[in-house]
Design a protein around this motif. Structure first.
Motif, PDB file in Angstrom:
ATOM      1  N   THR A 169      -7.842  27.669  -0.807  1.00 49.12           N
ATOM      2  CA  THR A 169      -7.878  27.022  -2.116  1.00 49.12           C
ATOM      3  C   THR A 169      -6.607  27.236  -2.945  1.00 49.12           C
ATOM      4  OG1 THR A 169      -8.994  28.937  -3.102  1.00 49.12           O
ATOM      5  CG2 THR A 169     -10.390  27.176  -2.215  1.00 49.12           C
ATOM      6  N   GLY A 170      -5.633  27.960  -2.420  1.00 45.72           N
ATOM      7  CA  GLY A 170      -4.344  28.078  -3.098  1.00 45.72           C
ATOM      8  C   GLY A 170      -4.205  29.212  -4.089  1.00 45.72           C
ATOM      9  N   CYS A 171      -5.059  30.208  -4.026  1.00 40.70           N
ATOM     10  CA  CYS A 171      -4.994  31.312  -4.994  1.00 40.70           C
ATOM     11  C   CYS A 171      -3.703  32.117  -4.856  1.00 40.70           C
ATOM     12  CB  CYS A 171      -6.200  32.227  -4.830  1.00 40.70           C
ATOM     13  SG  CYS A 171      -7.773  31.450  -5.283  1.00 40.70           S
ATOM     14  N   PHE A 172      -3.282  32.380  -3.619  1.00 41.58           N
ATOM     15  CA  PHE A 172      -2.026  33.111  -3.437  1.00 41.58           C
ATOM     16  C   PHE A 172      -0.833  32.211  -3.713  1.00 41.58           C
ATOM     17  CE2 PHE A 172       1.594  34.523  -0.901  1.00 41.58           C
ATOM     18  CZ  PHE A 172       1.754  35.812  -1.398  1.00 41.58           C
ATOM     19  N   LEU A 173      -0.915  30.968  -3.313  1.00 45.15           N
ATOM     20  CA  LEU A 173       0.150  29.993  -3.572  1.00 45.15           C
ATOM     21  C   LEU A 173       0.525  29.975  -5.044  1.00 45.15           C
ATOM     22  CD1 LEU A 173       1.940  27.508  -2.858  1.00 45.15           C
ATOM     23  CD2 LEU A 173      -0.123  26.112  -3.115  1.00 45.15           C
ATOM     24  N   ARG A 174      -0.458  29.932  -5.891  1.00 47.38           N
ATOM     25  CA  ARG A 174      -0.227  29.925  -7.337  1.00 47.38           C
ATOM     26  C   ARG A 174       0.522  31.170  -7.791  1.00 47.38           C
ATOM     27  NH1 ARG A 174      -5.642  29.447 -10.432  1.00 47.38           N
ATOM     28  NH2 ARG A 174      -5.946  31.429  -9.328  1.00 47.38           N
ATOM     29  N   GLU A 175       0.145  32.337  -7.288  1.00 45.24           N
ATOM     30  CA  GLU A 175       0.792  33.586  -7.689  1.00 45.24           C
ATOM     31  C   GLU A 175       2.226  33.660  -7.189  1.00 45.24           C
ATOM     32  OE1 GLU A 175      -0.506  35.800  -9.762  1.00 45.24           O
ATOM     33  OE2 GLU A 175      -2.239  34.461  -9.928  1.00 45.24           O
ATOM     34  N   LEU A 176       2.452  33.205  -5.970  1.00 46.64           N
ATOM     35  CA  LEU A 176       3.798  33.248  -5.405  1.00 46.64           C
ATOM     36  C   LEU A 176       4.747  32.340  -6.184  1.00 46.64           C
ATOM     37  CD1 LEU A 176       5.813  34.173  -3.277  1.00 46.64           C
ATOM     38  CD2 LEU A 176       4.898  32.422  -1.730  1.00 46.64           C
ATOM     39  N   LEU A 177       4.298  31.162  -6.536  1.00 47.65           N
ATOM     40  CA  LEU A 177       5.119  30.246  -7.322  1.00 47.65           C
ATOM     41  C   LEU A 177       5.444  30.834  -8.692  1.00 47.65           C
ATOM     42  CD1 LEU A 177       3.348  26.856  -6.509  1.00 47.65           C
ATOM     43  CD2 LEU A 177       5.703  27.461  -5.907  1.00 47.65           C
ATOM     44  N   ALA A 178       4.496  31.547  -9.259  1.00 45.38           N
ATOM     45  CA  ALA A 178       4.684  32.115 -10.597  1.00 45.38           C
ATOM     46  C   ALA A 178       5.660  33.286 -10.606  1.00 45.38           C
ATOM     47  CB  ALA A 178       3.344  32.562 -11.170  1.00 45.38           C
ATOM     48  N   THR A 179       5.766  34.004  -9.489  1.00 43.39           N
ATOM     49  CA  THR A 179       6.601  35.209  -9.454  1.00 43.39           C
ATOM     50  C   THR A 179       7.949  34.992  -8.784  1.00 43.39           C
ATOM     51  OG1 THR A 179       5.512  35.928  -7.403  1.00 43.39           O
ATOM     52  CG2 THR A 179       4.613  36.761  -9.474  1.00 43.39           C
ATOM     53  N   ASN A 180       8.133  33.854  -8.117  1.00 41.16           N
ATOM     54  CA  ASN A 180       9.394  33.566  -7.435  1.00 41.16           C
ATOM     55  C   ASN A 180       9.803  32.138  -7.772  1.00 41.16           C
ATOM     56  OD1 ASN A 180      11.439  32.863  -5.568  1.00 41.16           O
ATOM     57  ND2 ASN A 180      10.692  34.338  -4.076  1.00 41.16           N
ATOM     58  N   SER A 181      10.832  31.995  -8.603  1.00 44.44           N
ATOM     59  CA  SER A 181      11.210  30.678  -9.120  1.00 44.44           C
ATOM     60  C   SER A 181      12.060  29.855  -8.170  1.00 44.44           C
ATOM     61  CB  SER A 181      11.977  30.848 -10.443  1.00 44.44           C
ATOM     62  OG  SER A 181      13.164  31.597 -10.239  1.00 44.44           O
ATOM     63  N   LYS A 182      12.511  30.449  -7.048  1.00 42.82           N
ATOM     64  CA  LYS A 182      13.380  29.719  -6.131  1.00 42.82           C
ATOM     65  C   LYS A 182      12.756  29.461  -4.761  1.00 42.82           C
ATOM     66  CE  LYS A 182      15.743  33.836  -4.328  1.00 42.82           C
ATOM     67  NZ  LYS A 182      17.050  34.517  -4.152  1.00 42.82           N
ATOM     68  N   VAL A 183      11.611  30.059  -4.493  1.00 40.83           N
ATOM     69  CA  VAL A 183      11.023  29.973  -3.164  1.00 40.83           C
ATOM     70  C   VAL A 183      10.553  28.553  -2.840  1.00 40.83           C
ATOM     71  CG1 VAL A 183       8.667  30.553  -3.925  1.00 40.83           C
ATOM     72  CG2 VAL A 183       9.380  31.085  -1.583  1.00 40.83           C
ATOM     73  N   ARG A 184      10.737  28.168  -1.584  1.00 34.88           N
ATOM     74  CA  ARG A 184      10.199  26.915  -1.052  1.00 34.88           C
ATOM     75  C   ARG A 184       9.069  27.284  -0.103  1.00 34.88           C
ATOM     76  NH1 ARG A 184      13.634  22.397  -0.946  1.00 34.88           N
ATOM     77  NH2 ARG A 184      13.097  21.963   1.228  1.00 34.88           N
ATOM     78  N   ILE A 185       7.909  26.708  -0.328  1.00 37.91           N
ATOM     79  CA  ILE A 185       6.702  27.131   0.384  1.00 37.91           C
ATOM     80  C   ILE A 185       6.152  26.005   1.247  1.00 37.91           C
ATOM     81  CG2 ILE A 185       4.378  28.071   0.138  1.00 37.91           C
ATOM     82  CD1 ILE A 185       5.228  29.024  -2.681  1.00 37.91           C
ATOM     83  N   THR A 186       5.884  26.325   2.494  1.00 38.60           N
ATOM     84  CA  THR A 186       5.216  25.406   3.408  1.00 38.60           C
ATOM     85  C   THR A 186       3.788  25.897   3.611  1.00 38.60           C
ATOM     86  OG1 THR A 186       7.278  24.885   4.560  1.00 38.60           O
ATOM     87  CG2 THR A 186       5.238  24.398   5.719  1.00 38.60           C
ATOM     88  N   VAL A 187       2.829  25.009   3.456  1.00 40.84           N
ATOM     89  CA  VAL A 187       1.415  25.359   3.603  1.00 40.84           C
ATOM     90  C   VAL A 187       0.825  24.596   4.779  1.00 40.84           C
ATOM     91  CG1 VAL A 187      -0.860  25.358   2.511  1.00 40.84           C
ATOM     92  CG2 VAL A 187       1.180  25.765   1.119  1.00 40.84           C
ATOM     93  N   VAL A 188       0.242  25.319   5.707  1.00 41.08           N
ATOM     94  CA  VAL A 188      -0.477  24.709   6.831  1.00 41.08           C
ATOM     95  C   VAL A 188      -1.951  25.021   6.651  1.00 41.08           C
ATOM     96  CG1 VAL A 188      -0.782  24.623   9.334  1.00 41.08           C
ATOM     97  CG2 VAL A 188       1.507  24.953   8.365  1.00 41.08           C
TER      98      VAL A 188
END
Length: 214
Positions: free
Chosen positions: A48-67
């Motif tokens: 459901t994206g709970c970690f995705l949300r936290e990672l985006l909030a704490t790292n402003s430059k990261v590019r994330i791929t979700v499978v």
């Protein structure tokens, strides 16, 4: 036939909180401080994206791929991505076995993912997944942990809780696994070395940080 998590996606987060409170999310974020400078991260079975949300909030430059195999889980995960972050997240709705990437990743995260599979399936998937890591990349794995023996009050409760969860998810989603497979040996054969480990004192949950060795 792949497991189907679509039917349980609307109440997955509620079920998690009812059974474990905030412990699962706390373990997902346990190694988040290692990822502040990460540039490319792969999330496998993000749900459901709970970690995705936290990672985006704490790292402003990261590019994330979700499978993520579940269409409904992807819908929920996308809803947690802010408009300004949309260009930093790339969703692939498919099973991991179908995922092919031309990129390499600083971190790969598997949260409560391997517990859905039997040992032979993990042996097939994990080495290919590790191949997507940078030469010094790291794998963050959080999962349930089978008690070493179902004796004593705490071990017995953990054992019974896991049996209940497996019974529910087998009926609701069609997963094939009957118990949690320890991935340490498979990880070692895939050129991963354990760097950090944590285990909950109450719930059958563990967190592992592996480093790739070439």
């Amino acid at each position: 036939m792949p497991a189907d998590f679509n039917k349980i996606s609307p109440f997955y987060t509620l079920l998690e909180k009812m059974l474990f409170g905030d412990r699962l999310q706390a373990y997902r974020c346990n190694f988040l401080n290692h990822m502040h400078e990460a540039e490319r991260v792969l999330l496998v079975g993000e749900g459901t994206g709970c970690f995705l949300r936290e990672l985006l909030a704490t790292n402003s430059k990261v590019r994330i791929t979700v499978v993520e195999i579940s269409k409904e889980m992807v819908v929920q995960a996308k809803s947690k991505v802010k408009f300004d972050d949309i260009k930093r997240v790339f969703f692939h709705q498919m099973p991991l076995s179908d995922f092919v990437s031309t990129e390499s990743y600083d971190f790969i995260c598997t949260f409560f993912f391997w517990d859905c599979f039997e040992e032979k399936q993990i042996k097939s998937m994990l080495p290919d997944l590790v191949a997507n890591l940078d030469s010094e990349g790291k794998l963050v794995n959080v999962d349930f942990a089978e008690p070493s023996y179902p004796y004593g009050n705490l071990h017995l409760l953990s054992f019974l809780l896991l049996r209940m969860l497996y019974g529910f998810f087998r009926l609701a989603t069609g997963i094939s696994a009957l118990s949690v497979v320890e991935i340490d040996g498979i990880a070692k054969q895939s050129n991963l070395e354990i760097e950090n480990y944590t285990e909950d004192k109450i719930f059958p949950i563990k967190g592992q940080l592996f480093r790739r060795i070439i």
